[in-house]
Scaffold this motif. Structure first.
Motif, PDB file in Angstrom:
ATOM      1  N   LEU A  37      16.329 -76.715  68.106  1.00  0.00           N
ATOM      2  CA  LEU A  37      15.573 -75.547  67.654  1.00  0.00           C
ATOM      3  C   LEU A  37      14.101 -75.876  67.484  1.00  0.00           C
ATOM      4  N   ILE A  38      13.815 -77.050  66.893  1.00  0.00           N
ATOM      5  CA  ILE A  38      12.418 -77.435  66.662  1.00  0.00           C
ATOM      6  C   ILE A  38      11.688 -77.606  67.984  1.00  0.00           C
ATOM      7  N   LEU A  39      12.335 -78.330  68.916  1.00  0.00           N
ATOM      8  CA  LEU A  39      11.682 -78.535  70.212  1.00  0.00           C
ATOM      9  C   LEU A  39      11.490 -77.202  70.946  1.00  0.00           C
ATOM     10  N   THR A  40      12.513 -76.338  70.847  1.00  0.00           N
ATOM     11  CA  THR A  40      12.379 -75.020  71.477  1.00  0.00           C
ATOM     12  C   THR A  40      11.253 -74.214  70.826  1.00  0.00           C
ATOM     13  N   ALA A  41      11.179 -74.281  69.488  1.00  0.00           N
ATOM     14  CA  ALA A  41      10.123 -73.548  68.783  1.00  0.00           C
ATOM     15  C   ALA A  41       8.744 -74.066  69.161  1.00  0.00           C
ATOM     16  N   ILE A  42       8.623 -75.409  69.244  1.00  0.00           N
ATOM     17  CA  ILE A  42       7.319 -75.986  69.605  1.00  0.00           C
ATOM     18  C   ILE A  42       6.956 -75.594  71.029  1.00  0.00           C
ATOM     19  N   SER A  43       7.976 -75.622  71.920  1.00  0.00           N
ATOM     20  CA  SER A  43       7.709 -75.227  73.299  1.00  0.00           C
ATOM     21  C   SER A  43       7.262 -73.770  73.371  1.00  0.00           C
ATOM     22  N   ASN A  44       7.931 -72.895  72.603  1.00  0.00           N
ATOM     23  CA  ASN A  44       7.525 -71.481  72.576  1.00  0.00           C
ATOM     24  C   ASN A  44       6.137 -71.314  71.989  1.00  0.00           C
ATOM     25  N   MET A  45       5.834 -72.098  70.943  1.00  0.00           N
ATOM     26  CA  MET A  45       4.500 -72.046  70.357  1.00  0.00           C
ATOM     27  C   MET A  45       3.447 -72.473  71.382  1.00  0.00           C
ATOM     28  N   ALA A  46       3.771 -73.528  72.151  1.00  0.00           N
ATOM     29  CA  ALA A  46       2.823 -73.980  73.171  1.00  0.00           C
ATOM     30  C   ALA A  46       2.589 -72.886  74.212  1.00  0.00           C
ATOM     31  N   PHE A  47       3.692 -72.263  74.650  1.00  0.00           N
ATOM     32  CA  PHE A  47       3.552 -71.183  75.623  1.00  0.00           C
ATOM     33  C   PHE A  47       2.738 -70.028  75.045  1.00  0.00           C
ATOM     34  N   HIS A  48       3.008 -69.682  73.781  1.00  0.00           N
ATOM     35  CA  HIS A  48       2.282 -68.587  73.130  1.00  0.00           C
ATOM     36  C   HIS A  48       0.805 -68.932  72.974  1.00  0.00           C
ATOM     37  N   ALA A  49       0.525 -70.198  72.603  1.00  0.00           N
ATOM     38  CA  ALA A  49      -0.877 -70.619  72.461  1.00  0.00           C
ATOM     39  C   ALA A  49      -1.592 -70.536  73.799  1.00  0.00           C
ATOM     40  N   ASN A  50      -0.906 -70.966  74.872  1.00  0.00           N
ATOM     41  CA  ASN A  50      -1.512 -70.860  76.208  1.00  0.00           C
ATOM     42  C   ASN A  50      -1.798 -69.398  76.561  1.00  0.00           C
ATOM     43  N   SER A  51      -0.831 -68.528  76.242  1.00  0.00           N
ATOM     44  CA  SER A  51      -1.020 -67.107  76.545  1.00  0.00           C
ATOM     45  C   SER A  51      -2.182 -66.518  75.755  1.00  0.00           C
ATOM     46  N   LEU A  52      -2.264 -66.862  74.473  1.00  0.00           N
ATOM     47  CA  LEU A  52      -3.355 -66.356  73.645  1.00  0.00           C
ATOM     48  C   LEU A  52      -4.691 -66.834  74.161  1.00  0.00           C
ATOM     49  N   ASP A  53      -4.762 -68.113  74.571  1.00  0.00           N
ATOM     50  CA  ASP A  53      -6.030 -68.639  75.081  1.00  0.00           C
ATOM     51  C   ASP A  53      -6.407 -67.948  76.382  1.00  0.00           C
ATOM     52  N   THR A  54      -5.392 -67.694  77.232  1.00  0.00           N
ATOM     53  CA  THR A  54      -5.665 -66.987  78.494  1.00  0.00           C
ATOM     54  C   THR A  54      -6.162 -65.570  78.221  1.00  0.00           C
TER      55      THR A  54
END
Length: 730
Positions: A37-54
């Motif tokens: 769950l933690i790794l999945t959450a971090i991965s989702n956070m990374a994807f979300h951060a990339n999307s927000l930056d884009t």
């Protein structure tokens, strides 16, 4: 027997490790699942951060394009709407001046780098690029997008718009272009439309310009590409027809991916530590569970108590009432509930602060405890509300004795920290004969009786009576009829004229709502307005009055319209928007609308009042402080809030000639308003002497029955139609 004993011991010995093993397996599964769950959450956070930056980069790039276009629009306006330019072009035909003030500036490179001047016939009379003359015609230099831009300007000129801006193609790359007619600084043409000379200013999206935009807006790797990419975000440049001419692209930073790679090792170590901690928790878990169970029992007890007074709270009272009802039923006696509300408690809080108010609550609690029977249930169910539940055999004498004791107790003021606090009590009493009523109904009746006691302010306890339900039903019926009247637009609006104190000519009206209740006749506003406020109808009434009044007043030139606003309307976040929408729909100038607010709203909600006033005034409305002098009348309100008008309460006018100081008080009030440059309206004028006196005191507007009672809109129109009509014939 020995073998059997060993078997049982062995069984217990085997069961304990098995349970531990099972617990460890569960913990291991929890850790493994948590890791995923933690790794999945971090991965989702990374994807979300990339999307927000884009998204941020895309919005920033689009904003850069919009700002770039706005810059050329501002420059075009400055260099075309220019009196000196109009004189040089149309009157002096001063080519030297035009070259110095237009052509030379293309070399500066900050506002525009290309310039054309076009005759009314479409000929290029002057062209400059990068500070030097330029041998090109505008109609061949700019691409097809410019033709559409120019055609749009020709169409817009029929509506008085003389400037157009957009992206176009040129041999030197994409550029943002502004084309405008040379005109006066006020924006009007100084020659006929077929004699207009046009200026064209352009700035190219060169590498230097793109690099500067990348630097200013902090966009890494910003560059211009001719085609829209399909695999990455972009910000498109479109011509006036919406066609894409090119696009900005940039380097993706992907902060989420970078952060994910950095934290991954630390997450691994953290999960390992969590595993060890969970094993340690297993050993102490049983101890913690026992403590939690003890804490839960204590929390249940506290949940039934009021922390300030130590009495039962509302939840505890409900449980106590159920027990008292059951006890009354068993003993064939009555369950009695006394609802008690402190009078003037809010004044103590406002005057001395909440700490003194808290001490007062504790003092009241301690005093009342000594007056009550030991078996009484005593609760604090609100800020200054208490409830006393007892079982009585002789209900009347029991309640009378308790009432006398409570009244006597509150006759003496409380001394708290050297301060005197004088409060009273309003009491409502409900009786459940032999415990047959039920706790919920008992509470409802006692609450209703208490509010009746508070309304009568008799200082005595009030027993619940069935007529109270009838009054409540009558109010409900009136609320339903009022709602139906609103649905059918059955309310009416009348207007009381307001007159200029010097000319005695009508200068405004106050809109007042009236209701002719079907089958009941006219209902006074001071009766149905509070019911509307209690039932959430005041907003609809306010909108009806405003829409109706402004629609009628649209045909009354120079007449201002005053409209009373309820504090509940101002608490509605949508009020300002709906008021502005009504103004737009009615086509009525906002600066001729005066919204009247009472002092009480500013006293109870100063921050909310200031915010609401600012919003209304930004939309053009004027704000009047109504009934000034009837209550608080603080100088601080006049200094802190920017009122546009002050309305003196009719009580100050009615006092003229009745007391020696009435005139001095009125003069002082008007002088106070004048010191803040606030114009003053005097209400309640009923005699000529009053009108003359308040005029001499400095009031600039007058209102009252001496001039006119509230009349219909048709009557106002008739009065205004008679141009010689003044207050003297009223």
């Amino acid at each position: 027997m020995v073998v059997s004993s060993e078997s049982r011991i062995g069984g217990r010995t085997l069961r304990a490790p098995l349970m531990v093993t099972l617990v460890l397996i569960v913990f291991a599964a929890v850790v493994a699942g948590g890791t995923v769950l933690i790794l999945t959450a971090i991965s989702n956070m990374a994807f979300h951060a990339n999307s927000l930056d884009t998204q941020r980069a895309q919005q920033t790039a689009s904003g850069a394009l919009a700002s770039f276009e706005q810059q050329i629009a501002s420059a075009t306006s400055d260099y075309s709407a220019w009196d000196d330019a109009a004189k040089a072009v149309y009157v002096d035909r001063d080519r030297d001046w035009i070259e110095k003030n237009y052509g030379v500036f293309t070399g500066a490179g900050t506002l525009f780098d290309t310039y054309f001047m076009v005759t009314p016939g479409g000929d290029t009379t002057m062209a400059y690029k990068d500070g030097a003359p330029f041998s090109a015609r505008f109609d061949t230099y700019f691409g097809p997008s410019f033709d559409a831009l120019r055609a749009g300007l020709v169409s817009d000129m029929a509506r008085g718009v003389y400037q157009k801006t957009g992206f176009v193609e040129t041999p030197d790359g994409l550029a943002v272009v502004g084309i405008a007619a040379v005109r006066s600084s006020q924006g009007a043409l100084t020659v006929a439309k077929d004699k207009v000379t046009f200026v064209i200013l352009a700035r190219h999206l060169s590498d230097a310009v793109v690099n500067q935009l990348a630097h200013n807006y902090i966009i890494d790797g910003l560059r211009l590409v001719p085609n829209v990419p399909s695999d990455r975000p972009f910000a498109a440049m479109r011509n006036s027809k919406g066609d894409i001419l090119g696009a900005f692209v940039w380097d993706l930073r992907e902060p989420g991916t970078r952060s994910y790679r950095q934290v991954l090792p630390m997450v691994g170590w953290g999960i390992a530590v969590i595993g060890f901690v969970l094993l340690g928790l297993l050993a102490s878990g049983s101890v913690i569970v026992r403590r939690l169970m003890a804490d839960e029992r204590a929390a249940r007890k506290l949940s039934k108590q009021d922390q300030l007074s130590g009495l039962l709270n509302r939840s505890g009272l409900n449980d106590a009432l159920d027990e008292i009802e059951a006890q009354a039923a068993r003993s064939h006696r009555d369950a009695v509930l006394i609802y008690l509300d402190l009078d003037r408690f809010k004044d103590v809080n406002d005057a001395y602060g909440h700490s003194v108010g808290d001490q007062l609550i504790r003092g009241v609690t301690a005093g009342l405890k000594h007056l009550l029977p030991q078996d009484a249930a005593f609760a604090r169910i609100g800020g200054d509300e208490f409830a006393i539940a007892i079982v009585c055999k002789d209900t009347q004498s029991c309640c009378a004795a308790l009432e006398q004791a409570v009244i006597a107790f509150f006759k003496e003021p409380f001394i708290i920290g050297g301060r005197l606090a004088s409060v009273g009590a309003s009491m409502g009493i409900a009786v459940s004969s032999q415990g047959t009523l039920g706790s919920a109904e008992l509470l409802r009746r006692a609450d209703m009786a208490m509010y009746r006691a508070k309304a009568t302010r008799s200082g005595r306890a009030v027993f619940y009576q069935p007529s109270m339900d009838e009054d409540r039903e009558a109010r409900v019926n009136m609320a339903n009829d009022l709602r139906l009247a609103l649905d059918k637009d059955a309310l009416t609006v009348v207007y009381q004229p307001i007159f200029d104190a010097h000319t005695r000519m009508m200068c405004g009206v106050e809109a007042l709502v009236r209701w002719n209740r079907a089958g009941q006749g006219f209902v006074a506003p001071d009766i149905f307005i509070p019911i509307a406020e209690d039932n959430g109808l005041i907003g609809r009434i306010g909108e009806f009055v405003m829409r109706h009044a402004l629609t009628e007043a649209a045909k009354w030139p120079r007449i201002s319209v005053a409209i009373n606003i309820s504090p509940l309307q101002l608490h509605d976040a949508s009020f300002v928007g709906s008021a502005a929408a009504i103004i737009d729909a009615c086509g009525f100038p906002a600066d001729r609308v005066i919204l009247e607010l009472t002092e009480g709203f500013f006293v109870r909600n100063p921050d909310r009042a200031k915010h609401s006033m600012a919003q209304l005034q930004r939309n053009g409305f004027r704000i009047a402080l109504d009934d000034f002098g009837s209550g608080f009348s603080s100088v601080g309100y006049l200094r802190e809030f920017g009122f546009d008008r002050l309305k003196i309460d009719r009580s100050l006018v009615h006092a003229l000639g009745k007391t020696e100081k009435a005139g001095d008080l009125l003069k002082a009030t008007v002088a106070l308003a004048s010191s803040f440059d606030i114009p003053v309206t005097a209400e309640g004028i009923e005699t000529l002497a009053q009108a003359d006196y308040v005029s001499e005191c400095g009031c600039d507007e007058l209102q009252g029955f001496f001039f006119s009672r509230p009349v219909s809109g048709e009557e106002i129109s008739r009065m205004l139609a008679d141009t010689g009509w003044t207050a003297s014939v009223a």
